[in-house]
Design an enzyme around this catalytic site. Structure first.
Site, PDB file in Angstrom:
ATOM      1  N   MET A   1      80.855 -98.346 -54.784  1.00 16.25           N
ATOM      2  CA  MET A   1      80.078 -96.795 -54.673  1.00 16.25           C
ATOM      3  C   MET A   1      79.816 -96.552 -53.245  1.00 16.25           C
ATOM      4  SD  MET A   1      78.753 -94.566 -56.469  1.00 16.25           S
ATOM      5  CE  MET A   1      77.581 -93.248 -56.430  1.00 16.25           C
TER       6      MET A   1
ATOM      7  N   LYS B   1      84.411-101.827 -60.270  1.00 17.09           N
ATOM      8  CA  LYS B   1      85.080-100.621 -59.597  1.00 17.09           C
ATOM      9  C   LYS B   1      86.451-100.533 -58.928  1.00 17.09           C
ATOM     10  CE  LYS B   1      81.044 -97.694 -59.851  1.00 17.09           C
ATOM     11  NZ  LYS B   1      80.200 -96.739 -58.904  1.00 17.09           N
TER      12      LYS B   1
ATOM     13  N   GLY C   1      79.935-101.907 -51.062  1.00 16.76           N
ATOM     14  CA  GLY C   1      80.714-102.082 -52.536  1.00 16.76           C
ATOM     15  C   GLY C   1      81.408-100.718 -52.722  1.00 16.76           C
TER      16      GLY C   1
END
Length: 279
Positions: free
Chosen positions: A132, A70, A130
């Site tokens: 998220m 991501k 992280g």
């Protein structure tokens, strides 16, 4: 009726370290129900740059991005939409004629769930640091959750999220619980951490709401323990349905009605997740 696959069929895809079937099932179910000439396939890769180059070169319409890509994907694309730019994390790429734009539909999904399922902002413990975790922390802040702690062994990443969104950081869980517990780690995810409990039983017993972003499986040990204690539950299955819905809209320009969304969610994740999706 959906047209047969041919040269005009648009391809959408996902990239993750641990590909699953749920996203493919959800998107393809909606394509079938709405008669759209699209197909969706999940992939993993050891060469992110080459995979992103393939999105551009093969005119793949859209790509979902999951852990651990991501943040690493950002230098490989052309632009960031506001939701991704604000948290430096991309979970969706949209390809418009070779120009790749990054979005973050995780943020949209999490904020919707917080506002729908929790009556008023309460103190929280968020475990994880992280990409998220950034999306969840941003959604918490923007939904009015002013008091919370980021729990992360990685001090650099944990402090960065806490400082950016106005929360405290600490490396280990405190002895006391909080009304809202949120797991944004791989604990409970299929694989080596499948049997791990994200929070200790005494914390779960003392909370009001247990929120686990892990979606493979939906019934993590954390969710099972919270359910057994009659806690309010927000599951990763709900997050993944709502964020996938926003991806579907970005890729196709069509927003399905609630009946179609629930039927696709039922096919991908089961009746319990589908029935919890609000209009």
């Amino acid at each position: 009726m959906k047209p047969p696959i041919g040269r005009d069929t648009r391809l959408c895809m996902s990239l993750s370290a641990r590909p699953g079937n749920a996203g493919s099932r959800f998107h393809n179910a909606l394509y079938d129900r709405l008669g759209l000439d699209y197909i969706y396939k999940s992939f993993s890769t050891q060469d992110l740059a080459a995979a992103v180059g393939g999105i551009r070169a093969l005119d793949i319409r859209g790509c979902a991005i999951s852990m651990p890509f991501k943040e690493a994907v950002i230098p490989l694309i052309d632009a960031l939409e506001a939701s991704a730019r604000a948290i430096d994390s991309v979970n969706t790429i949209v390809n418009d004629g070779g120009r790749l734009t990054g979005y973050n539909t995780d943020y949209v999904a999490v904020r919707q769930l917080l506002e729908q399922r929790i009556e008023k902002p309460v103190p929280f413990l968020l475990r994880g640091s992280g990409g998220m975790a950034k999306a969840v922390a941003a959604a918490l802040r923007d939904a009015g959750f002013a008091e919370g702690r980021i729990i992360a062994r990685n001090e650099t990443a944990g402090r960065a999220i806490a400082d950016q969104y106005g929360y405290a950081w600490q490396a280990d869980l405190p002895p006391e619980s909080a009304p809202l517990l949120i797991n944004v780690t791989p604990l409970g995810m299929d694989g080596q951490d499948r049997d791990a409990l994200a929070f200790p039983p005494e914390h779960i017993a003392a909370c009001n709401t247990a929120f686990d972003v892990v979606a493979q499986p939906v019934e993590t040990p954390f969710i099972r323990a919270a359910r057994a204690g009659n806690r309010n539950i927000i599951s990763g299955g709900e997050v993944i349905v709502l964020q996938a819905l926003e991806q579907f809209v970005l890729y196709t320009g069509i927003r399905p009605d609630l009946k179609d969304i629930r039927e696709a969610a039922r096919y991908a994740h089961g009746a319990e997740v589908a029935d919890r999706i609000a209009g």
